[in-house]
Design an enzyme around this catalytic site. Structure first.
Site, PDB file in Angstrom:
ATOM      1  N   ASP A 159      50.052  81.472  47.832  1.00 27.19           N
ATOM      2  CA  ASP A 159      51.343  82.472  48.157  1.00 27.19           C
ATOM      3  C   ASP A 159      50.797  83.422  49.170  1.00 27.19           C
ATOM      4  O   ASP A 159      51.448  83.895  49.833  1.00 27.19           O
ATOM      5  CB  ASP A 159      51.897  82.972  46.718  1.00 27.19           C
ATOM      6  CG  ASP A 159      52.174  81.756  45.831  1.00 27.19           C
ATOM      7  OD1 ASP A 159      52.896  80.836  46.149  1.00 27.19           O
ATOM      8  OD2 ASP A 159      51.518  81.633  44.572  1.00 27.19           O
ATOM      9  N   HIS A 204      53.340  82.662  39.814  1.00 26.95           N
ATOM     10  CA  HIS A 204      53.618  81.588  40.433  1.00 26.95           C
ATOM     11  C   HIS A 204      54.650  80.454  40.619  1.00 26.95           C
ATOM     12  O   HIS A 204      54.475  79.709  40.008  1.00 26.95           O
ATOM     13  CB  HIS A 204      52.182  80.890  40.440  1.00 26.95           C
ATOM     14  CG  HIS A 204      52.154  79.562  41.528  1.00 26.95           C
ATOM     15  ND1 HIS A 204      52.264  79.863  42.862  1.00 26.95           N
ATOM     16  CD2 HIS A 204      52.341  78.433  41.447  1.00 26.95           C
ATOM     17  CE1 HIS A 204      52.596  78.391  43.580  1.00 26.95           C
ATOM     18  NE2 HIS A 204      52.355  77.711  42.616  1.00 26.95           N
TER      19      HIS A 204
HETATM   20  P1  NAX Z   1      47.943  64.984  41.250  1.00 27.31           P
HETATM   21  O1  NAX Z   1      49.046  64.568  40.107  1.00 27.31           O
HETATM   22  O2  NAX Z   1      47.623  64.390  42.372  1.00 27.31           O
HETATM   23  O3  NAX Z   1      46.687  65.121  40.265  1.00 27.31           O
HETATM   24  C1  NAX Z   1      46.446  65.790  38.914  1.00 27.31           C
HETATM   25  C2  NAX Z   1      45.165  64.977  38.324  1.00 27.31           C
HETATM   26  O4  NAX Z   1      45.103  65.671  36.916  1.00 27.31           O
HETATM   27  C3  NAX Z   1      45.541  63.565  37.943  1.00 27.31           C
HETATM   28  O5  NAX Z   1      44.298  62.646  38.599  1.00 27.31           O
HETATM   29  C4  NAX Z   1      45.636  63.400  36.484  1.00 27.31           C
HETATM   30  O6  NAX Z   1      45.189  62.099  36.083  1.00 27.31           O
HETATM   31  C5  NAX Z   1      44.823  64.743  36.222  1.00 27.31           C
HETATM   32  N1  NAX Z   1      44.995  64.945  34.848  1.00 27.31           N
HETATM   33  C6  NAX Z   1      46.150  64.902  33.841  1.00 27.31           C
HETATM   34  N2  NAX Z   1      45.871  65.422  32.812  1.00 27.31           N
HETATM   35  C7  NAX Z   1      44.320  65.620  32.742  1.00 27.31           C
HETATM   36  C8  NAX Z   1      43.625  66.069  31.544  1.00 27.31           C
HETATM   37  N3  NAX Z   1      44.339  66.407  30.363  1.00 27.31           N
HETATM   38  N4  NAX Z   1      42.564  66.399  31.807  1.00 27.31           N
HETATM   39  C9  NAX Z   1      41.834  66.192  33.052  1.00 27.31           C
HETATM   40  N5  NAX Z   1      42.702  65.666  34.019  1.00 27.31           N
HETATM   41  C10 NAX Z   1      43.885  65.441  34.106  1.00 27.31           C
HETATM   42  O7  NAX Z   1      48.247  66.868  41.300  1.00 27.31           O
HETATM   43  P2  NAX Z   1      47.884  67.754  42.313  1.00 27.31           P
HETATM   44  O8  NAX Z   1      48.833  67.454  43.635  1.00 27.31           O
HETATM   45  O9  NAX Z   1      46.388  67.504  42.548  1.00 27.31           O
HETATM   46  O10 NAX Z   1      48.163  68.977  41.579  1.00 27.31           O
HETATM   47  C11 NAX Z   1      47.562  69.256  40.574  1.00 27.31           C
HETATM   48  C12 NAX Z   1      48.246  70.681  40.013  1.00 27.31           C
HETATM   49  O11 NAX Z   1      48.402  71.813  40.986  1.00 27.31           O
HETATM   50  C13 NAX Z   1      49.785  70.528  39.585  1.00 27.31           C
HETATM   51  O12 NAX Z   1      50.268  71.038  38.342  1.00 27.31           O
HETATM   52  C14 NAX Z   1      50.555  71.232  40.709  1.00 27.31           C
HETATM   53  O13 NAX Z   1      51.725  71.686  40.378  1.00 27.31           O
HETATM   54  C15 NAX Z   1      49.715  72.456  40.978  1.00 27.31           C
HETATM   55  N6  NAX Z   1      49.744  73.073  42.279  1.00 27.31           N
HETATM   56  C16 NAX Z   1      49.566  74.609  41.983  1.00 27.31           C
HETATM   57  C17 NAX Z   1      49.390  75.602  43.163  1.00 27.31           C
HETATM   58  C18 NAX Z   1      49.190  76.892  42.997  1.00 27.31           C
HETATM   59  O14 NAX Z   1      49.406  77.595  44.036  1.00 27.31           O
HETATM   60  N7  NAX Z   1      49.072  77.417  41.755  1.00 27.31           N
HETATM   61  C19 NAX Z   1      49.930  74.920  44.370  1.00 27.31           C
HETATM   62  C20 NAX Z   1      49.659  73.393  44.623  1.00 27.31           C
HETATM   63  C21 NAX Z   1      49.927  72.513  43.534  1.00 27.31           C
HETATM   64  O15 NAX Z   1      51.485  72.340  43.512  1.00 27.31           O
END
Ligand code: NAX
Length: 328
Positions: A159, A187
């Site tokens: 952000d 956030h």
């Molecule tokens: P993806 O869905 O591409 O990847 C997430 C990965 O996490 C998957 O491979 C899944 O298998 C794995 N996972 C799920 N549960 C798990 C567990 N218990 N232990 C280990 N791995 C696990 O999501 P992606 O685009 O990489 O985003 C990840 C997270 O970042 C989401 O929650 C998203 O909302 C968040 N974000 C946060 C941002 C921020 O500024 N704070 C911005 C970007 C993003 O949206």
């Protein structure tokens, strides 16, 4: 040669993981002279995909990368961990209520917090990226009573970076001319990007902009809704920019902020600026010698007060919800 730093990345097979791991392994997270060992945590069905990413990491022949371990066991993933990037989370799916979302994420972040408590190195630093990031960080922190609370942080650097560029575009300045911008609060869509203490080339940003309508109707909402705009345009959520911000967050925490400037990090509140103690909320912070400090003594006008309070109220609601679910 230096001893390698153990960096744990959860959700390593996801899209942020794919953008993040190569930057860590190339030395951009901690420095060009710091060797790293990667620990990738994934859920069992995604282990194979994580192995594929690890094959590509091997194929980069990064001189600093001293090993990759892939596991679905948090106790293994956080064993000796010095830096933990908690990226994997449960996304909100159609029809999911907020309570369901918080509960599903509690099922991820509570055990991970406990595994950090039981296995991580004494100097562990945690950054939560997975949403709802602030409250997920609170859940992990509550499950790690033996780790100093201030080691648990959540990401608002994306952000912050988004706000820098929007302000640079509006004023024709370069992003490096802009100092002392702040993201306050959660956030989420309630976050508040504050230019009241910012300077552009040494001049007051408010005076350079001189357009309150732009501030309230364009700047603040554009930054807050940027994630949705990226999804709309790209057909997928921010990944490379999120990974970049995670690298920035840890790099700044470890290596410090530049003199006269600060950054934004979501950190456990000490009560500063009327934010209830313990809430993981975004503040203006300076970093030095591997520690961060909230910038003190800023004058908060009515415009800012109302917006900070609204975002902090949302954080308090999320905390109360996870408390009633027994997650903290
Ligand atoms: P993806 O869905 O591409 O990847 C997430 C990965 O996490 C998957 O491979 C899944 O298998 C794995 N996972 C799920 N549960 C798990 C567990 N218990 N232990 C280990 N791995 C696990 O999501 P992606 O685009 O990489 O985003 C990840 C997270 O970042 C989401 O929650 C998203 O909302 C968040 N974000 C946060 C941002 C921020 O500024 N704070 C911005 C970007 C993003 O949206």
């Amino acid at each position: 040669t230096r001893t390698p730093v153990n960096v744990t990345v959860t959700g390593a097979a996801g899209q942020i993981g794919y953008a993040l791991l190569f930057r860590i392994a190339s030395g951009q997270l901690l420095g060009a002279d710091v060797p790293v060992k990667l620990r990738l945590l994934e859920i069992t069905p995604a282990l194979k995909a994580a192995e594929g990413t690890a094959m590509e990491l091997d194929d980069c022949a990064f001189p600093l990368l001293q090993g990759i371990e892939i596991t679905d066991d948090p106790n293994v993933a956080f064993d000796g961990s010095n830096v933990a990037l908690l990226v994997g989370a449960r996304p909100r799916t159609k029809g999911m209520e907020r309570g369901d979302l918080l509960e599903a994420n509690g099922g991820i972040f509570k055990p991970q917090g406990k595994a950090i408590n039981d296995n991580a190195a004494d100097d562990i630093r945690v950054l939560v990226v997975g949403n709802p990031a602030n409250t997920n960080a609170l859940i992990a922190q509550a499950a790690a009573p033996d780790v100093p609370a201030e080691r648990f942080t959540a990401m608002t650097r994306l952000d912050h970076n988004r706000a820098l560029t929007q302000l640079a575009k509006k004023t024709g300045a370069s992003v490096s001319d802009i100092k002392r911008l702040t993201i306050w609060g959660n956030h989420s869509a309630t976050q508040y990007s504050d230019i009241h203490h910012a300077t552009i080339g040494g001049k007051s940003a408010v005076e350079v902009v001189d357009d309150e309508k732009w501030l309230t109707e364009e700047f603040i909402p554009t930054v807050a809704k940027r994630g949705a705009a990226i999804i709309e345009a790209r057909g997928a959520s921010s990944a490379a920019s999120a990974a970049n911000a995670a690298v920035d967050h840890i790099h700044t925490w470890v290596n410090g902020t530049e003199e006269g400037n600060w950054t934004s990090m979501a950190i456990p509140s000490d009560g500063s600026y009327g934010v209830p103690e313990g809430l993981i909320s975004s503040f203006p912070v300076t970093c030095k010698d591997g520690k961060y400090e909230i910038v003190q003594g800023l004058d908060i006008n009515e415009f800012s007060r109302a917006r900070i309070d609204a975002s902090v109220a949302e954080l308090a609601e999320e905390r109360d919800a996870v408390r009633s679910l027994g997650l903290i």
